[in-house]
Design a protein around this motif. Structure first.
Motif, PDB file in Angstrom:
ATOM      1  N   GLN A 160       0.349  -1.084   0.115  1.00 16.63           N
ATOM      2  CA  GLN A 160       0.199   0.127   0.282  1.00 16.63           C
ATOM      3  C   GLN A 160       1.250   1.020   0.258  1.00 16.63           C
ATOM      4  OE1 GLN A 160      -3.469   2.014   3.086  1.00 16.63           O
ATOM      5  NE2 GLN A 160      -4.502   0.128   1.580  1.00 16.63           N
ATOM      6  N   ASN A 161       1.887   1.496   1.161  1.00 11.61           N
ATOM      7  CA  ASN A 161       2.850   2.979   0.947  1.00 11.61           C
ATOM      8  C   ASN A 161       1.911   3.777   0.819  1.00 11.61           C
ATOM      9  OD1 ASN A 161       5.798   3.109   0.807  1.00 11.61           O
ATOM     10  ND2 ASN A 161       6.190   3.043  -1.095  1.00 11.61           N
ATOM     11  N   ASP A 162       1.063   4.272   0.922  1.00 17.71           N
ATOM     12  CA  ASP A 162       0.350   5.671   0.342  1.00 17.71           C
ATOM     13  C   ASP A 162       0.314   5.762   2.050  1.00 17.71           C
ATOM     14  OD1 ASP A 162      -1.464   7.400   0.418  1.00 17.71           O
ATOM     15  OD2 ASP A 162      -3.066   6.377  -0.123  1.00 17.71           O
ATOM     16  N   ILE A 163       1.550   7.184   2.634  1.00 21.62           N
ATOM     17  CA  ILE A 163       1.505   7.876   3.477  1.00 21.62           C
ATOM     18  C   ILE A 163       0.848   8.707   3.222  1.00 21.62           C
ATOM     19  CG2 ILE A 163       3.645   9.144   3.496  1.00 21.62           C
ATOM     20  CD1 ILE A 163       3.044   6.482   6.636  1.00 21.62           C
ATOM     21  N   LEU A 164      -0.094   9.229   2.389  1.00 24.20           N
ATOM     22  CA  LEU A 164      -0.682  10.782   2.758  1.00 24.20           C
ATOM     23  C   LEU A 164      -1.651  10.868   3.294  1.00 24.20           C
ATOM     24  CD1 LEU A 164       0.771  12.635  -0.574  1.00 24.20           C
ATOM     25  CD2 LEU A 164       1.819  13.037   1.866  1.00 24.20           C
TER      26      LEU A 164
END
Length: 515
Positions: A160-164
Motif C-alpha cells: 500500500q505504501n500510501d503515507i499521505l
C-alpha cells in the motif's frame, strides 16, 4: 407541494429523468480509459479475487491463506496488526493489547517465512496493506523470495505504501511527511530496477472513505495524493513512463450503486489526464488500475445478515465500474474479524457475480446510460474543484499539513451521521425496520496470549542470530539515512541478518524523528 430533492451521498442532485447526454465517443482500452483499461475487460480476464486476511500469529494466518487458496481465491492480501503497522515489535510496551488483533504480528523475517510456508511467492500475487513500515515488509518478502530461489524480476504484488492518507485519515504514520516521502520514492526507484513487476504504491481512497468522506472527496483526495507521489518521483529524476506503470489505486465501494460506478469511471478519465499533463506518453503509464474493497463502515452489527446483501450490491458496483481486483467483506465484520464461514460467503459472492450474473459478458455494460454518463461527468467536475483547491495550496502535503483535507472529511462524516440520526438517510435494520433481532452466535476472537508467544519467538531469535551482522547492518542503515543513498538495499541487508522490524524502525526514528 414542493418536490423532494434527491441527492447522491456527495450531494449531487439526481433528476427525475435523464433523456440526453453528450455523444459517447470513448473506446475501452484507449485514452482516457473511462470505459475500462482493457479492450475486452472481463471477457479476456476476470478481476483478481483477493481476500484480505491476517490475524494472530504467522502460523495461524498461514492456515487461513491455505484455506482461502483451496476455496479459489486468486491472490493473497495481508492484514498486519497495529504494532507492525507503526514499527513496534510485539514485546514493546506500546504493543500491549494490540498484538495479532487487527492483523498478523510480524516482528522479523522469521515470521514472514512462517506466514508463507508452503506458498511459492513466484506463483502468487500478494498485496500487503502496510504503509509506514512498507519498506521493511517488502524487504522481508523479497528476502524470502530469494531464499525460495525465485527470480525477483518475476515477483508480483503490491504494497500500500500510501503515507499521505495516513496523515489525512487513518493515523498509522511514524516519521514526518517529507522524510516519509523520501522512503516512498526510494522504494519506487529500487523496485523499478530490481522488482519491475511489483506495484510500489497503492494510493488509497479506501481509508479516506472509511473516515467519513463523500464519494467525490474520496476520488479527489486520492487523485491529489497520487499527483503528489508523481511529482515526488519526478523530482527524484525517475521516468514517469516507467514508474507510473507500477502505481495502483485502492478504492472503497459504498451503497449508492450508480454513484460508485460513476466514481470509478471518472477516476480513470481524470488520472489519464493528470498523468498526461505531467508528461506520461506511454498509455500504460496513463492507466488507472485499482483494487476495490466493499465498504467496511457500511456494515452493521444490527441484523448482520443484511450485510450479505450490502456486500453483494457493492461488489456488483465495483465490477460494473471496472475494478482489477476485489475484496468482499464478511457479513460479521461489524462484530469481529471474519469467521471462516463469513470469509467463504464473501468469496462465493464474487464467484457468483463472475460466473452466474452475466455482467462480465460485455465491456462497460452501463455505458451510454443517460444517467450513468451524466453522473460520471458530474462527479468528475465536483472532484476537479477539490483538486484545483489543493493544487492552489501547493499540493497534498501542504493541504494535509494545513489540516484542509482532514477538516473536509470530518465535516462530511458529521453530516452523514446527522442524516442517519434524523432519518433522512435510511440504514435498514438500524433506523428503519429495526425490530427484528438476528443473533450471530459465532464470532472470531483473538487470545491475549499471542503477545507472550511472539515475545518468546523474539527472545529465541535474538539468542540465535549473528549479533555482529545485525549491529553492522543497523549502523550502515543509520549512516545511509543521514545521507542521500537509497535506503532499500540497506533495509534488505538488515532483514536478511534477522534485524527486527522494531529495530529497523527505531534507527529511522532516531534519524528522521517522529510526527
Amino acid at each position: 407541494m414542493e418536490e423532494k430533492k434527491i441527492t447522491t451521498t456527495s450531494g449531487i442532485e439526481i433528476k427525475e429523468l435523464y433523456t440526453s447526454t453528450r455523444p459517447l465517443t470513448e473506446v475501452p482500452g484507449e485514452f482516457p480509459f473511462t470505459r475500462g483499461i482493457q479492450k475486452d475487460m472481463y471477457r479476456g480476464r476476470l478481476w483478481t479475487m483477493r481476500q484480505y486476511a491476517g490475524f494472530s500469529t504467522a502460523e495461524e494466518s498461514n492456515k487461513r491463506y491455505h484455506y482461502l487458496l483451496q476455496q479459489g481465491t486468486m491472490g493473497l492480501s495481508v492484514a498486519f496488526d497495529l504494532p507492525t503497522q507503526i514499527g513496534y515489535d510485539s514485546d514493546h510496551d506500546m504493543a500491549e493489547g494490540e498484538v495479532g488483533k487487527v492483523g498478523v504480528a510480524i516482528d522479523s523475517l522469521k515470521d514472514i517465512e512462517i506466514l508463507f510456508e508452503g506458498i511459492e511467492l513466484e506463483k502468487i500475487s500478494t498485496s500487503m496493506t502496510i504503509n509506514a513500515t512498507a519498506s521493511i515488509l517488502l524487504a522481508m518478502y523479497l528476502a524470502l523470495a530469494k531464499k525460495q530461489g525465485a527470480d525477483l524480476k518475476q515477483i508480483s504484488g503490491t504494497i500500500q505504501n500510501d503515507i499521505l492518507k495516513e496523515y489525512a485519515a487513518r493515523g498509522t504514520y511514524i516519521y514526518p511527511p517529507k522524510q516519509s516521502m523520501r522512503i516512498i520514492t526510494d522504494i519506487f526507484e529500487y523496485c523499478s530496477k530490481e522488482v519491475p513487476k511489483w506495484n510500489t504504491i497503492s494510493i488509497s481512497g479506501y481509508h479516506i472513505r472509511e473516515a467519513g468522506s463523500t464519494a467525490v472527496q474520496e476520488l479527489a483526495f486520492t487523485l491529489a495524493n497520487g499527483k503528489a507521489y508523481l511529482r515526488a518521483a519526478l523530482e527524484k529524476g525517475l521516468d514517469i513512463n516507467i514508474f507510473a506503470k507500477r502505481l495502483s489505486f485502492f478504492f472503497n465501494c459504498h451503497n449508492n450503486f450508480f454513484e460508485e460506478i460513476a466514481k470509478f469511471r471518472a477516476a480513470r478519465r481524470m488520472w489519464a489526464k493528470i498523468t498526461r499533463d505531467l508528461g506520461a506518453t506511454d498509455e500504460k503509464a496513463q492507466m488507472l488500475r485499482f483494487h476495490t474493497q466493499t465498504g467496511g463502515s457500511t456494515l452493521t452489527a444490527q441484523q448482520p445478515l443484511n450485510n450479505v446483501v450490502r456486500v453483494t450490491n457493492q461488489a456488483m458496483a465495483a465490477v460494473l465500474g471496472g475494478t482489477q481486483s476485489l475484496h468482499t467483506n464478511g457479513y460479521d465484520e461489524a462484530l469481529s474479524l471474519p469467521t471462516e464461514a463469513a470469509a467463504k460467503i464473501a468469496l462465493r459472492t464474487q464467484q457468483v457475480i463472475a460466473f452466474e450474473s452475466g455482467v462480465t459478458d460485455t465491456v462497460d455494460p452501463l455505458a451510454g446510460s443517460y444517467f450513468v454518463e451524466t453522473l460520471t461527468d458530474n462527479i468528475e467536475a465536483a472532484a476537479q474543484l477539490y483538486i484545483d483547491k489543493i493544487d492552489a495550496m501547493g499540493g497534498s502535503v501542504n493541504a494535509i499539513e494545513n489540516q484542509y483535507i482532514q477538516n473536509e472529511i470530518s465535516a462530511a462524516a458529521y453530516q452523514y451521521q446527522l442524516e442517519i440520526e434524523e432519518g433522512a438517510r435510511v440504514i435498514v435494520g438500524v433506523n428503519k425496520f429495526a425490530r427484528e433481532v438476528e443473533g450471530i452466535h459465532e464470532v472470531f476472537s483473538i487470545d491475549e496470549s499471542i503477545r507472550t508467544i511472539q515475545t518468546a519467538k523474539l527472545s529465541a531469535l535474538k539468542a540465535e542470530r549473528n549479533a555482529f551482522l545485525v549491529e553492522n547492518a543497523l549502523r550502515d542503515l543509520e549512516e545511509a539515512a543521514r545521507g542521500t543513498a537509497n535506503l532499500m538495499p540497506f533495509i534488505l541487508v538488515a532483514v536478511e541478518a534477522y534485524a527486527t522490524l522494531g529495530e529497523i524502525s527505531n534507527i529511522l526514528r532516531k534519524v528522521f524523528g517522529e510526527y
